[in-house]
Design an enzyme around this catalytic site. Structure first.
Site, short mmCIF file in Angstrom:
data_model
loop_
_atom_site.label_atom_id
_atom_site.label_comp_id
_atom_site.label_asym_id
_atom_site.label_seq_id
_atom_site.Cartn_x
_atom_site.Cartn_y
_atom_site.Cartn_z
N GLY A 125 -40.56 -117.35 -25.38
CA GLY A 125 -40.73 -118.69 -24.81
C GLY A 125 -39.67 -119.70 -25.16
N GLU A 138 -40.33 -112.21 -29.26
CA GLU A 138 -40.16 -111.54 -27.97
C GLU A 138 -39.37 -112.41 -27.01
OE1 GLU A 138 -44.23 -111.21 -26.76
OE2 GLU A 138 -44.78 -109.90 -28.41
N PRO A 139 -38.12 -112.72 -27.34
CA PRO A 139 -37.37 -113.60 -26.46
C PRO A 139 -36.85 -112.86 -25.23
CG PRO A 139 -35.96 -112.82 -28.22
CD PRO A 139 -37.31 -112.23 -28.47
N GLY A 140 -36.86 -113.53 -24.12
CA GLY A 140 -36.24 -112.99 -22.91
C GLY A 140 -35.12 -113.93 -22.50
N ARG A 167 -36.27 -118.77 -8.45
CA ARG A 167 -36.72 -119.79 -9.40
C ARG A 167 -36.73 -121.22 -8.84
NH1 ARG A 167 -35.05 -121.02 -13.72
NH2 ARG A 167 -37.03 -120.99 -14.80
N TYR A 197 -40.50 -122.47 -9.04
CA TYR A 197 -40.82 -123.33 -10.20
C TYR A 197 -40.17 -124.70 -10.13
CZ TYR A 197 -41.39 -118.55 -12.06
OH TYR A 197 -41.71 -117.23 -12.26
N CYS A 207 -35.50 -117.44 6.61
CA CYS A 207 -36.23 -118.29 7.56
C CYS A 207 -37.43 -118.95 6.92
CB CYS A 207 -36.61 -117.46 8.77
SG CYS A 207 -35.13 -116.82 9.55
N GLU A 208 -37.18 -119.78 5.93
CA GLU A 208 -38.24 -120.56 5.28
C GLU A 208 -37.60 -121.85 4.78
OE1 GLU A 208 -41.31 -119.26 3.14
OE2 GLU A 208 -41.12 -117.13 3.60
N1 LLP Z 1 -43.80 -112.45 -24.45
C1 LLP Z 1 -44.79 -112.58 -23.53
C2 LLP Z 1 -46.12 -112.14 -23.87
C3 LLP Z 1 -44.51 -113.16 -22.27
O1 LLP Z 1 -45.49 -113.30 -21.40
C4 LLP Z 1 -43.20 -113.59 -21.98
C5 LLP Z 1 -42.86 -114.17 -20.67
C6 LLP Z 1 -42.20 -113.41 -22.95
C7 LLP Z 1 -42.54 -112.84 -24.19
C8 LLP Z 1 -40.78 -113.82 -22.73
O2 LLP Z 1 -40.67 -115.17 -22.48
P1 LLP Z 1 -39.24 -115.92 -22.53
O3 LLP Z 1 -38.71 -115.79 -23.93
O4 LLP Z 1 -38.35 -115.27 -21.55
O5 LLP Z 1 -39.58 -117.31 -22.15
N2 LLP Z 1 -40.42 -116.03 -14.29
C9 LLP Z 1 -40.55 -117.21 -15.11
C10 LLP Z 1 -40.85 -116.89 -16.55
C11 LLP Z 1 -42.08 -116.03 -16.75
C12 LLP Z 1 -42.34 -115.71 -18.20
C13 LLP Z 1 -43.44 -114.74 -18.38
N3 LLP Z 1 -43.70 -114.31 -19.72
C14 LLP Z 1 -39.28 -118.06 -14.94
O6 LLP Z 1 -38.40 -117.68 -14.19
O7 LLP Z 1 -39.18 -119.12 -15.54
#
Ligand code: LLP
Length: 432
Positions: free
Chosen positions: A238, A287-289, A326, A330, A356-357
């Protein structure tokens, strides 16, 4: 920091001009900077050094095999949410013993596959899921490592569609019910309580919500450790990133961010959380993404037309909402930069795609350098939740993906062939 810079008015990814990439590989095109990705991973790694920890990269943010392989080579674990993601990680050479499996809807087949591969832990989201995991493990004569996801009911200031830490969402088990769920889970013969997990949402740009959630949860975690001997606490992902890099206005100062904002950096995150977490004496999982890959990728697109309707300008580009959803999903802000800076006049325009939107846009009423047909634009910070959310809507093939490493370039995903779009389709026999 990130490694996209203007050199002689040409946007470069590390040592490579983005213009040359667009010419050579066509558009729409995702371009990733390896150095940016590695730097973000390592900054987090060193910020968390004072505690025993494991970074489990959240595969949903970017699941390209080369990205996963690179992270695996740095020692990363992975947070997966489907059997497909787990298979990708394995295909990329990731270790199952460093994988956590999250998600509210795990199927029997997914549980079985993950158990057979020996994943580190299932992050469980409900009691029926605990019972299902126990049943599958019993059938396989195994013991399943589990952690229950606690929903701390902490609101974080982010978009409603990516808030997860409150009781209005489907995620986790309410804070107040956790002790009794662990007590019941402890009686299940084929599960082993290995940890506890939480995640409060995504794109959270201040440290306070994380701090509040950790403060609230630590006593519970301590008590679970004493009662059940759990070995880890996952604080989820997050961590937000800066989408306004200020590159357009001069020197890049991504890491400090726009003036006056107290940005969330790995250092700030760790300096506030580590003192709360260290006394637990547990392994800490994050758990960073987005933090790792968000600023490491851009989407390059070509201007097809510039159109004026009344007083409004539309820049129509060859990327669409199917390539990067995105902005429309969002209301997300992505900085848009010219790939070659001409220092000419500016104008106010919407940058839109060919779909087409009317929701097919990348920005609205934004002041941009005046562009013409054939110019290239870079949609910045598209490394996370970019390609992975792309679709074939309007029968548009998926874009190619490139990885840049210094002066080297690799195609890490070929542009999809149009004929691949109907490869798996069949004519009904009565239509032949
Ligand atoms: N752990 C869990 C349990 C999660 O549900 C998520 C993301 C992450 C880790 C990784 O989160 P991050 O570090 O990337 O914020 N598609 C959306 C974001 C959806 C996130 C879902 N869960 C966007 O484009 O903003």
């Amino acid at each position: 920091m990130h490694y996209f810079r203007y050199i002689n008015d040409k946007l470069c990814c590390e040592g490579v001009s983005v213009y040359s990439l667009a010419r050579r590989f066509g558009t729409p095109l995702y371009v990733y900077s390896q150095a940016t990705l590695v730097t973000h991973y390592q900054k987090l790694q060193s910020a968390l050094a004072p505690v025993e920890h494991l970074i489990c990269f959240s595969v949903k943010a970017n699941s390209n095999l080369s990205v996963l392989r690179l992270l695996a080579s740095l020692g990363s674990g992975f947070d997966v949410v489907s059997g497909g993601e787990l298979q990708r990680v394995l295909a990329a050479g990731g270790e199952p013993s460093k994988c956590v499996f999250a998600g509210v809807g795990k199927t029997e087949a997914e549980i079985e596959f993950a158990l057979k591969r020996g994943i580190y832990c299932f992050n469980v989201e409900s009691e029926p899921e605990l019972e299902r995991i126990n049943r599958v493990a019993a059938r396989l004569r195994k013991t399943a490592p589990v952690a229950v996801r606690v929903n701390p009911n902490v609101a974080a200031a982010t978009h409603a569609k990516i808030t997860t830490g409150t009781y209005t969402t489907k995620f986790g088990i309410p804070f107040e019910e956790i002790e009794s769920v662990y007590a019941r889970a402890a009686k299940l013969k084929h599960v082993r309580l290995r940890g506890v997990q939480m995640h409060i949402g995504s794109q959270i740009t201040t440290v306070e919500p994380f701090e509040e959630a950790v403060r609230k949860t630590v006593p519970l975690v301590q008590s679970l450790k004493e009662k059940y001997g759990i070995e880890f606490f996952s604080v989820g992902g997050g961590m937000g990133i800066v989408y306004e890099s200020a590159l357009a206005s001069g020197s890049p100062r991504w890491w400090e961010g726009p003036a006056g904002k107290d940005l969330l950096t790995p250092t700030r995150y760790a300096s506030r959380l580590v003192p709360l977490l260290k006394p637990l004496g547990l392994r800490i999982i994050v758990e960073p993404g987005r933090l790792v890959v968000g600023n490491a990728g851009i989407l390059v697109t070509r201007v097809e037309y510039v159109k004026r309707i009344g007083s409004k300008n539309f820049v129509i580009v060859d990327a669409g909402m199917n390539d990067l959803i995105r902005p429309t999903l969002y209301d997300a802000y992505h900085e848009i930069l010219p790939v070659v800076r001409k220092r000419n006049a500016t104008f106010c325009a919407d940058v839109v795609g060919p779909i087409c939107e009317s929701g097919d846009f990348f920005c609205k009423d934004r002041v941009l350098p005046k562009v013409e047909q054939g110019d290239y634009l870079a949609i910045m910070s598209a490394g996370a939740y970019g390609f992975v959310m792309a679709s074939n809507y309007n029968s548009r093939p998926l874009p190619a993906e490139l990885l840049v490493n210094g002066n080297r370039v690799a195609v890490v995903r070929e542009r999809q062939r149009v004929s691949a779009l109907w490869e798996d389709e069949k004519l009904a026999p009565w239509l032949k």
